[in-house]
Design an enzyme around this catalytic site. Sequence first.
Site, PDB file in Angstrom:
ATOM      1  N   SER A  52      -4.148   5.161  -7.467  1.00  0.00           N
ATOM      2  CA  SER A  52      -5.346   4.690  -6.786  1.00  0.00           C
ATOM      3  C   SER A  52      -6.365   5.824  -6.792  1.00  0.00           C
ATOM      4  CB  SER A  52      -4.968   4.291  -5.353  1.00  0.00           C
ATOM      5  OG  SER A  52      -6.115   3.979  -4.605  1.00  0.00           O
ATOM      6  N   LYS A  67      -6.301   1.920 -10.227  1.00  0.00           N
ATOM      7  CA  LYS A  67      -7.053   1.122  -9.244  1.00  0.00           C
ATOM      8  C   LYS A  67      -8.233   1.955  -8.788  1.00  0.00           C
ATOM      9  CE  LYS A  67      -5.805   0.416  -4.514  1.00  0.00           C
ATOM     10  NZ  LYS A  67      -4.779  -0.098  -3.588  1.00  0.00           N
ATOM     11  N   LYS A  82     -11.263   2.555  -6.182  1.00  0.00           N
ATOM     12  CA  LYS A  82     -11.803   2.208  -4.877  1.00  0.00           C
ATOM     13  C   LYS A  82     -13.276   1.887  -5.069  1.00  0.00           C
ATOM     14  CE  LYS A  82      -8.336   2.790  -2.078  1.00  0.00           C
ATOM     15  NZ  LYS A  82      -7.871   1.703  -1.207  1.00  0.00           N
ATOM     16  N   ASP A  92     -10.268  -2.033  -5.449  1.00  0.00           N
ATOM     17  CA  ASP A  92      -9.896  -2.246  -4.046  1.00  0.00           C
ATOM     18  C   ASP A  92     -11.090  -1.867  -3.173  1.00  0.00           C
ATOM     19  OD1 ASP A  92      -8.771  -2.416  -1.553  1.00  0.00           O
ATOM     20  OD2 ASP A  92      -7.235  -0.877  -1.864  1.00  0.00           O
ATOM     21  N   GLU A  97      -8.877  -6.380  -4.892  1.00  0.00           N
ATOM     22  CA  GLU A  97      -8.069  -6.264  -3.667  1.00  0.00           C
ATOM     23  C   GLU A  97      -8.970  -6.189  -2.434  1.00  0.00           C
ATOM     24  OE1 GLU A  97      -5.242  -3.074  -4.055  1.00  0.00           O
ATOM     25  OE2 GLU A  97      -4.947  -2.889  -1.905  1.00  0.00           O
ATOM     26  N   ASP A  99      -4.502  -7.190   1.028  1.00  0.00           N
ATOM     27  CA  ASP A  99      -3.795  -6.033   1.573  1.00  0.00           C
ATOM     28  C   ASP A  99      -3.930  -6.113   3.106  1.00  0.00           C
ATOM     29  OD1 ASP A  99      -3.009  -3.502   2.408  1.00  0.00           O
ATOM     30  OD2 ASP A  99      -4.270  -2.370   1.049  1.00  0.00           O
ATOM     31  N   LYS A 116       2.973  -3.728   1.895  1.00  0.00           N
ATOM     32  CA  LYS A 116       3.215  -2.422   2.517  1.00  0.00           C
ATOM     33  C   LYS A 116       4.125  -2.732   3.692  1.00  0.00           C
ATOM     34  CE  LYS A 116      -1.285  -0.484   1.255  1.00  0.00           C
ATOM     35  NZ  LYS A 116      -2.679  -0.287   1.683  1.00  0.00           N
ATOM     36  N   GLY A 119       0.427   1.650  -1.175  1.00  0.00           N
ATOM     37  CA  GLY A 119       0.736   2.986  -0.666  1.00  0.00           C
ATOM     38  C   GLY A 119      -0.199   3.364   0.466  1.00  0.00           C
TER      39      GLY A 119
HETATM   40  O1  SMG Z   1      -0.542   5.986  -1.419  1.00  0.00           O
HETATM   41  O2  SMG Z   1      -1.344   6.080  -3.434  1.00  0.00           O
HETATM   42  C1  SMG Z   1      -1.463   5.852  -2.245  1.00  0.00           C
HETATM   43  C2  SMG Z   1      -2.792   5.327  -1.737  1.00  0.00           C
HETATM   44  C3  SMG Z   1      -3.072   3.972  -2.247  1.00  0.00           C
HETATM   45  O3  SMG Z   1      -5.296   3.185  -2.199  1.00  0.00           O
HETATM   46  C4  SMG Z   1      -4.275   3.334  -1.594  1.00  0.00           C
HETATM   47  N1  SMG Z   1      -4.144   2.925  -0.331  1.00  0.00           N
HETATM   48  O4  SMG Z   1      -6.097   0.129   0.725  1.00  0.00           O
HETATM   49  O5  SMG Z   1      -4.501   0.249  -0.659  1.00  0.00           O
HETATM   50  C5  SMG Z   1      -5.256   0.799   0.137  1.00  0.00           C
HETATM   51  C6  SMG Z   1      -5.197   2.282   0.416  1.00  0.00           C
HETATM   52  C7  SMG Z   1      -4.982   2.534   1.856  1.00  0.00           C
HETATM   53  C8  SMG Z   1      -4.888   3.954   2.240  1.00  0.00           C
HETATM   54  S1  SMG Z   1      -6.401   4.676   2.534  1.00  0.00           S
HETATM   55  C9  SMG Z   1      -6.022   6.056   3.462  1.00  0.00           C
HETATM   56 MG    MG Z   2      -5.748  -1.691  -0.409  1.00  0.00          MG
END
Ligand code: SMG
Ligand code: MG
Length: 368
Positions: A135, A161, A163, A188, A213, A238, A262, A290
């Site tokens: 991500s 992925k 953001k 995402d 996402e 999510d 998750k 994650g």
């Molecule tokens: O653990 O690799 C990881 C992070 C993956 O993008 C990630 N997580 O919305 O999916 C999500 C975000 C939430 C965590 S943001 C602190």
């Molecule tokens: Mg997410």
Amino acid sequence: MRLEQVGLYLVEMPLVAPFVTSFGEERVRRALLVWVRGEGLTGWGECVAGSGPWFSPETVGTARHVIADFALPLLQGKDIAHPQELPGLLRPIRGHPMAKAALEAAVWDLWGKMHNQSLAQLLGSVRDRVPAGVSVGIQKDISTLLNVVGSFVDQGYQRVKLKTKPGWDVEPVRAVREKFPELPLSVDANAAYTPANLAHLKELDKFRLLMIEQPFHYDDLWGHARLARELQTPVCLDESIFSPQRAWEALELGACRIINVKQGRVGGLSAALEIHKLAVERGVPLWCGGMLETGLGRALNVALAALPGFVLPHDISATDRYYREDVAHPPFKLEDGHIRVPQGPGLGVEVDLERVVRFSVACWTYRM
Ligand code: SMG
Ligand code: MG
């Protein structure tokens, strides 16, 4: 099994690089680690709640409060026959899935150690390694983004992925797609859009994304259902999926075609297993998300991701993508684009107590 003592450590783990999402920047991961002692053994779990109520309403502070003041009294003096009894025992507590999940995780680890079985075996996992995705946070400009993505692709990550948020979406995605035409790619938004952005989001359809996402607010299943009908790109949820019940509702409404699981967000491993069962029955693809976990939470994610219904690359990256020094050994390594599933009893990783203590800013112990 009877729990004799329970403890919490609040740790602050510096990240190797800041992680920027639509709701903010994180340089240090604050995490609440839970240990449970019983039958002469210790089990460990990690709470995925963040430092503030941005990703979810829970925080490390609310989780500590709910565990210490409400969950532990409910477990006091109880003889726990199986970790899957935890959701029933904790049912009087409304909400707070991340707090409940952290306790359940530690009990699963203890249970695995008592029975000399790995978590993967206990859950019914079918793989010995899982495909790793990565991500990528919001970057300062597109050329930095292309370098960051390029370096992860070179390391062998199987899916990237990105953001996104309003102002950081169509152009960065176009640039990455042009440079990496065959890369499995997703986005995402962490709820940064509203249904008023529909026409804009439709522009993403031309980039052959695996999924989009959580574009809208976590409470808006209806809006996601309408969007899902308008977009070619599959919608994945999510934040919206905080229980097995919500997963069922989302699927019934057509609010998503894919679910990011998750275990912390849905209330624990038992709840994640319920969602897995539902998804397999309905042929809905799952993958494991994650929360920048330490090696403790990561070990659990890897075991879960090895279940048969988890069929897309996960947000499970190698330890060195997050931390220079982790609180569990050995570090997770990327091998041919995969992460190996731990085989030792319970979580299958060893806690480095010296590091836990060194990274901790507070700790609490409770006699049961
Ligand atoms: O653990 O690799 C990881 C992070 C993956 O993008 C990630 N997580 O919305 O999916 C999500 C975000 C939430 C965590 S943001 C602190
Ligand atoms: Mg997410």
